[in-house]
Enzyme design. Sequence first.
Site, PDB file in Angstrom:
ATOM      1  N   PRO A  39      22.225  26.430  34.653  1.00  0.00           N
ATOM      2  CA  PRO A  39      21.126  26.027  35.531  1.00  0.00           C
ATOM      3  C   PRO A  39      19.848  25.914  34.697  1.00  0.00           C
ATOM      4  O   PRO A  39      19.551  26.800  33.905  1.00  0.00           O
ATOM      5  CB  PRO A  39      21.011  27.204  36.518  1.00  0.00           C
ATOM      6  CG  PRO A  39      21.646  28.363  35.832  1.00  0.00           C
ATOM      7  CD  PRO A  39      22.645  27.826  34.855  1.00  0.00           C
ATOM      8  N   MET A  40      19.106  24.813  34.858  1.00  0.00           N
ATOM      9  CA  MET A  40      17.826  24.674  34.147  1.00  0.00           C
ATOM     10  C   MET A  40      16.819  24.042  35.103  1.00  0.00           C
ATOM     11  O   MET A  40      16.934  22.862  35.461  1.00  0.00           O
ATOM     12  CB  MET A  40      17.992  23.824  32.888  1.00  0.00           C
ATOM     13  CG  MET A  40      18.728  24.536  31.748  1.00  0.00           C
ATOM     14  SD  MET A  40      18.836  23.567  30.238  1.00  0.00           S
ATOM     15  CE  MET A  40      20.151  22.423  30.639  1.00  0.00           C
ATOM     16  N   GLY A  42      23.467  25.023  27.892  1.00  0.00           N
ATOM     17  CA  GLY A  42      22.212  24.587  28.502  1.00  0.00           C
ATOM     18  C   GLY A  42      21.525  23.524  27.676  1.00  0.00           C
ATOM     19  O   GLY A  42      21.811  22.337  27.785  1.00  0.00           O
ATOM     20  N   LYS A  55      23.576  36.009  37.100  1.00  0.00           N
ATOM     21  CA  LYS A  55      23.291  35.576  35.721  1.00  0.00           C
ATOM     22  C   LYS A  55      22.125  36.422  35.210  1.00  0.00           C
ATOM     23  O   LYS A  55      21.104  36.541  35.882  1.00  0.00           O
ATOM     24  CB  LYS A  55      22.933  34.086  35.713  1.00  0.00           C
ATOM     25  CG  LYS A  55      22.641  33.523  34.334  1.00  0.00           C
ATOM     26  CD  LYS A  55      22.609  31.993  34.382  1.00  0.00           C
ATOM     27  CE  LYS A  55      22.254  31.376  33.046  1.00  0.00           C
ATOM     28  NZ  LYS A  55      20.818  31.455  32.727  1.00  0.00           N
ATOM     29  N   GLY A  61      24.267  31.048  25.590  1.00  0.00           N
ATOM     30  CA  GLY A  61      23.214  31.151  24.583  1.00  0.00           C
ATOM     31  C   GLY A  61      23.609  30.504  23.279  1.00  0.00           C
ATOM     32  O   GLY A  61      24.577  30.912  22.640  1.00  0.00           O
ATOM     33  N   CYS A 121      15.723  35.237  34.690  1.00  0.00           N
ATOM     34  CA  CYS A 121      14.582  34.363  34.409  1.00  0.00           C
ATOM     35  C   CYS A 121      13.430  35.164  33.784  1.00  0.00           C
ATOM     36  O   CYS A 121      12.985  36.172  34.340  1.00  0.00           O
ATOM     37  CB  CYS A 121      14.106  33.656  35.675  1.00  0.00           C
ATOM     38  SG  CYS A 121      12.758  32.505  35.314  1.00  0.00           S
TER      39      CYS A 121
HETATM   40  C1  LIG Z   1      13.988  24.336  30.774  1.00  0.00           C
HETATM   41  C2  LIG Z   1      14.884  25.488  31.127  1.00  0.00           C
HETATM   42  C3  LIG Z   1      15.015  25.872  32.442  1.00  0.00           C
HETATM   43  C4  LIG Z   1      15.839  26.952  32.797  1.00  0.00           C
HETATM   44  N1  LIG Z   1      15.997  27.273  34.113  1.00  0.00           N
HETATM   45  C5  LIG Z   1      16.894  28.235  34.458  1.00  0.00           C
HETATM   46  C6  LIG Z   1      17.188  28.491  35.830  1.00  0.00           C
HETATM   47  O1  LIG Z   1      16.668  27.845  36.746  1.00  0.00           O
HETATM   48  N2  LIG Z   1      18.078  29.485  36.115  1.00  0.00           N
HETATM   49  C7  LIG Z   1      18.697  30.224  35.117  1.00  0.00           C
HETATM   50  O2  LIG Z   1      19.487  31.096  35.422  1.00  0.00           O
HETATM   51  N3  LIG Z   1      18.438  29.966  33.829  1.00  0.00           N
HETATM   52  C8  LIG Z   1      17.585  28.990  33.474  1.00  0.00           C
HETATM   53  N4  LIG Z   1      17.395  28.697  32.159  1.00  0.00           N
HETATM   54  C9  LIG Z   1      18.183  29.420  31.138  1.00  0.00           C
HETATM   55  C10 LIG Z   1      19.493  28.672  30.829  1.00  0.00           C
HETATM   56  O3  LIG Z   1      20.322  28.637  31.965  1.00  0.00           O
HETATM   57  C11 LIG Z   1      20.233  29.343  29.664  1.00  0.00           C
HETATM   58  O4  LIG Z   1      20.505  30.663  30.035  1.00  0.00           O
HETATM   59  C12 LIG Z   1      19.441  29.330  28.369  1.00  0.00           C
HETATM   60  O5  LIG Z   1      18.851  28.062  28.132  1.00  0.00           O
HETATM   61  C13 LIG Z   1      20.322  29.719  27.173  1.00  0.00           C
HETATM   62  O6  LIG Z   1      21.386  28.816  27.028  1.00  0.00           O
HETATM   63  P1  LIG Z   1      21.346  27.626  25.909  1.00  0.00           P
HETATM   64  O7  LIG Z   1      21.084  28.283  24.578  1.00  0.00           O
HETATM   65  O8  LIG Z   1      22.693  26.977  26.003  1.00  0.00           O
HETATM   66  O9  LIG Z   1      20.221  26.702  26.279  1.00  0.00           O
HETATM   67  C14 LIG Z   1      16.546  27.647  31.790  1.00  0.00           C
HETATM   68  C15 LIG Z   1      16.405  27.253  30.458  1.00  0.00           C
HETATM   69  C16 LIG Z   1      15.598  26.189  30.113  1.00  0.00           C
HETATM   70  C17 LIG Z   1      15.498  25.778  28.662  1.00  0.00           C
END
Ligand SMILES: Cc1cc2nc3c(=O)[nH]c(=O)nc-3n(C[C@H](O)[C@H](O)[C@H](O)COP(=O)(O)O)c2cc1C
Length: 318
Positions: A15-16, A224, A139, A201, A100
């Site tokens: 989720p982002m 993500g 999460k 991550g 978050c």
């Molecule tokens: C722009 C952005 C928005 C995010 N929004 C959420 C969110 O709404 N809910 C959530 O659980 N994590 C959110 N995250 C965290 C991601 O879900 C994820 O845990 C984090 O980016 C690490 O994974 P990655 O290294 O694959 O990016 C967000 C991350 C980014 C970069």
Amino acid sequence: MKNIPFGKNSILLAPMAGITDSGFRRICCECGADFTFTEMISAKGLFYNDEKTKRLLNYSQFEQPISVQIFGSDKECIKYAVNYINIHYKPAAIDINMGCPAPKIFNNGDGCALMGKPDTAYEIIKAAKEISDFPVSVKFRSGINAKSINAAEFAKVCESAGADFITVHGRTRDQFYSGKSDLEIIKKVVESVHIPVVANGDITDFESAKAVLDCTHAYAVMVGRAALGNPNVFNQIKMMTPKQETAKKSDNIFEIAARHLQYSIDDKGEFQAVLEFRKHLLYYLKGIKNASVLKQMSCKAVSLSDCQRIFAAASENI
Ligand SMILES: Cc1cc2nc3c(=O)[nH]c(=O)nc-3n(C[C@H](O)[C@H](O)[C@H](O)COP(=O)(O)O)c2cc1C
């Protein structure tokens, strides 16, 4: 595995907020994502009948299986939100955001702040689980800061409250997105509970996905940021594409970008979709030769045809 809406070794789209809207989820599913999440949705916003919050709940048949992610620390609001979802939607799961790090969420006692209040977290998860018609997941991160790494203990709290699965991002709240995701902590979480753990991550390609699964023995992985400008990362991981190939722009990336934009237009209308697509254009243009003029054009794009001109010019510079 009972109550788990995806198989072992699945690759989930993270989720982002501000990124993973309906159009983006749909293009990621077409490019191999096995499971998606909505952007995080305020339980309080649903409780107060906020129209903008309610709109975030909408998803189509093309983004499934999907989990609705909610956040909040008020048990009554969480119960209201779960009940609202029960009545109006049929997601594959409901996820509760306890990771978050954003100040406006954290300072309100929501998101990762709940890792510092395991009793409240327990009450929230238990209440959600009791009324949810769907599996409930949580999460979270490795902890709030380096001195309070408690992901393994927190995982047990989630499990005892009834969570069906959990996702762990191996960074603390204080790290936000800096440093590296700690695989040892994710491994400890996997060893601490009997429910499936999704590892999250820094997964950017086949090699990193494999390294995370080999080290942590997690049930599945979540991607993500690596999907930004490259929704095809899911297929690339599945096809075991080597790192150096994944890093290159694939020949069809602007065909994928065009489909992504079209799905967003179908969902939000041309003007709104294009404005929101500007940030995606910058990601799609990363690594393209002589992209500076195209990046300037992207920041001013207001129509589908503006974007089509950018796609055509960029395709020649791959
Ligand atoms: C722009 C952005 C928005 C995010 N929004 C959420 C969110 O709404 N809910 C959530 O659980 N994590 C959110 N995250 C965290 C991601 O879900 C994820 O845990 C984090 O980016 C690490 O994974 P990655 O290294 O694959 O990016 C967000 C991350 C980014 C970069």
